[in-house]
Design a protein around this motif. Structure first.
Motif, mmCIF file in Angstrom:
data_model
loop_
_atom_site.group_PDB
_atom_site.id
_atom_site.type_symbol
_atom_site.label_atom_id
_atom_site.label_comp_id
_atom_site.label_asym_id
_atom_site.label_seq_id
_atom_site.Cartn_x
_atom_site.Cartn_y
_atom_site.Cartn_z
ATOM 1 N N SER A 126 -63.624 37.174 -13.805
ATOM 2 C CA SER A 126 -64.682 38.159 -13.771
ATOM 3 C C SER A 126 -64.400 39.243 -14.590
ATOM 4 O O SER A 126 -63.288 39.388 -15.108
ATOM 5 C CB SER A 126 -65.131 38.585 -12.281
ATOM 6 O OG SER A 126 -66.336 39.189 -12.642
ATOM 7 N N ALA A 174 -54.919 34.585 -6.513
ATOM 8 C CA ALA A 174 -56.233 34.335 -7.488
ATOM 9 C C ALA A 174 -56.642 33.081 -7.417
ATOM 10 O O ALA A 174 -55.716 32.004 -7.756
ATOM 11 C CB ALA A 174 -55.904 35.127 -8.817
ATOM 12 N N ARG A 179 -67.523 44.899 -9.975
ATOM 13 C CA ARG A 179 -67.216 43.496 -10.407
ATOM 14 C C ARG A 179 -68.495 43.152 -11.372
ATOM 15 O O ARG A 179 -69.648 43.437 -10.628
ATOM 16 C CB ARG A 179 -66.926 42.529 -9.422
ATOM 17 C CG ARG A 179 -66.628 41.027 -9.929
ATOM 18 C CD ARG A 179 -66.340 40.172 -8.720
ATOM 19 N NE ARG A 179 -65.956 38.827 -9.271
ATOM 20 C CZ ARG A 179 -65.483 37.966 -8.281
ATOM 21 N NH1 ARG A 179 -65.171 38.080 -7.165
ATOM 22 N NH2 ARG A 179 -65.427 36.684 -8.805
ATOM 23 N N LYS A 208 -57.977 40.181 -0.104
ATOM 24 C CA LYS A 208 -57.838 39.347 -1.261
ATOM 25 C C LYS A 208 -57.788 40.534 -2.352
ATOM 26 O O LYS A 208 -57.232 40.368 -3.325
ATOM 27 C CB LYS A 208 -59.039 38.617 -1.522
ATOM 28 C CG LYS A 208 -58.917 37.689 -2.601
ATOM 29 C CD LYS A 208 -60.050 36.557 -2.840
ATOM 30 C CE LYS A 208 -59.796 35.881 -4.018
ATOM 31 N NZ LYS A 208 -58.217 35.432 -4.245
ATOM 32 N N PHE A 209 -58.589 41.607 -2.333
ATOM 33 C CA PHE A 209 -58.610 42.489 -3.198
ATOM 34 C C PHE A 209 -58.049 43.970 -2.660
ATOM 35 O O PHE A 209 -58.797 44.879 -1.980
ATOM 36 C CB PHE A 209 -60.273 42.902 -3.576
ATOM 37 C CG PHE A 209 -60.701 41.717 -4.122
ATOM 38 C CD1 PHE A 209 -61.375 40.781 -3.369
ATOM 39 C CD2 PHE A 209 -60.734 41.236 -5.585
ATOM 40 C CE1 PHE A 209 -62.144 39.836 -3.974
ATOM 41 C CE2 PHE A 209 -61.130 40.281 -6.096
ATOM 42 C CZ PHE A 209 -61.994 39.342 -5.409
ATOM 43 N N ASP A 219 -62.499 33.923 -8.980
ATOM 44 C CA ASP A 219 -62.053 35.416 -8.986
ATOM 45 C C ASP A 219 -62.077 35.906 -10.579
ATOM 46 O O ASP A 219 -62.245 37.051 -10.763
ATOM 47 C CB ASP A 219 -60.652 35.640 -8.632
ATOM 48 C CG ASP A 219 -60.384 35.460 -7.307
ATOM 49 O OD1 ASP A 219 -59.477 34.979 -6.766
ATOM 50 O OD2 ASP A 219 -61.682 35.402 -6.350
ATOM 51 N N VAL A 237 -55.530 41.806 -7.132
ATOM 52 C CA VAL A 237 -56.350 40.498 -6.853
ATOM 53 C C VAL A 237 -55.240 39.451 -6.318
ATOM 54 O O VAL A 237 -54.255 38.895 -7.049
ATOM 55 C CB VAL A 237 -57.107 40.015 -7.739
ATOM 56 C CG1 VAL A 237 -57.851 38.477 -7.322
ATOM 57 C CG2 VAL A 237 -57.976 40.828 -8.543
ATOM 58 N N TYR A 286 -63.868 43.190 -14.375
ATOM 59 C CA TYR A 286 -63.689 44.198 -13.335
ATOM 60 C C TYR A 286 -63.648 45.594 -13.888
ATOM 61 O O TYR A 286 -62.922 45.981 -14.869
ATOM 62 C CB TYR A 286 -62.215 43.977 -12.421
ATOM 63 C CG TYR A 286 -62.322 42.758 -11.769
ATOM 64 C CD1 TYR A 286 -62.034 41.514 -12.224
ATOM 65 C CD2 TYR A 286 -62.805 42.748 -10.502
ATOM 66 C CE1 TYR A 286 -61.987 40.473 -11.486
ATOM 67 C CE2 TYR A 286 -62.797 41.759 -9.309
ATOM 68 C CZ TYR A 286 -62.378 40.483 -10.441
ATOM 69 O OH TYR A 286 -62.403 39.527 -9.508
#
Lengths: 112, 121
Positions: free
Chosen positions: B90, B84, B37, B66-67, B88, B81, B92
């Motif tokens: 971002s 979300a 990330r 969560k991930f 979150d 994800v 990736y």
């Protein structure tokens, strides 16, 4: 703790000029050091990789140096072009550890 | 050679929904894939390491529920994800490497994908 610090955080240069980026690391035991170029919104692309015994490695207009004794590396960009505008990231690997230690990067902006 | 692709390149989703990001090694078999990330002007932060056919190893502070990471084949890993939230949002990035016996090797280069920009509204 393994750390990689880069300087400067950002720089602006005129097209055709040279510049040098610095990387200091505390990663130990040292395995190799890589310089990556990351364009905005893209993934990193490898420029050079150097192991303990290598002092200099070139890739076109990019030349990386490594001083394993002082734990310093530099990336020199010669005759910069507009396309060199990007973030340059120093990444260091430790022996027996597949995880990489990333610097925060130096953002280079080349202006016409 | 050694090309890694990601899909989608950009995704916008509403808060509370789930989104899946795919990472593919196009011309080699990736026994190990990594998910990172990256926040603006910051370095890449390793989230998890996934080996084909086994559970992913998450870094400290990364919520595995969560991930969700799945590495079902030697050429595909997915990051989902779940539920979300705006935090979150971002960039990736995945990377892939060839190892031996399903373990990542320090001698093998990590090849990075182009990244996926996630925006949660």
């Amino acid at each position: 703790k393994n750390q990689v610090e880069q300087s400067p955080q950002s720089l602006i240069i005129l097209e055709g000029k040279n510049c040098t980026l610095q990387c200091n690391y505390t990663v130990s035991p040292f395995s190799n050091l890589r310089w990556y170029k990351q364009d905005t919104g893209r993934g990193p692309v490898s420029l050079t990789i150097m192991t303990f015994s290598e002092n200099t490695k070139s890739n076109g207009r990019y030349t990386a140096t490594l001083d394993a004794d002082t734990k310093q590396s530099s990336l020199h960009i010669t005759a910069s072009q507009l396309s060199d505008s990007a973030s340059y990231i120093c990444v260091v690997s430790a022996m027996n550890d597949y995880k990489l230690s990333f610097g925060a990067g130096t953002t280079v902006t080349v202006r016409a | 050679g050694a090309v890694v692709s990601q899909h989608p390149s950009r995704v916008i989703c509403k808060s509370g929904t789930s989104v899946k990001i795919e990472c593919r090694s196009l011309d080699f078999q990736a026994t190990t894939m990594f998910w990172y990330r990256q926040f603006p002007k910051k370095s890449l932060m390793l989230m998890a390491t996934s080996n084909e056919g086994s559970k992913a190893t998450y870094e400290q502070g990364v919520e595995k529920d969560k991930f969700l990471i799945n590495h079902a084949s030697l050429t595909l890993s997915t990051l989902t994800v779940t539920s979300a939230h705006p935090e979150d949002s971002s960039f990736y990035i995945c990377s892939a490497t060839q190892g031996t016996s399903g373990r990542p090797s320090i001698f093998h280069e990590q090849y990075f994908g182009p990244g996926t920009r996630l925006t949660v509204t």
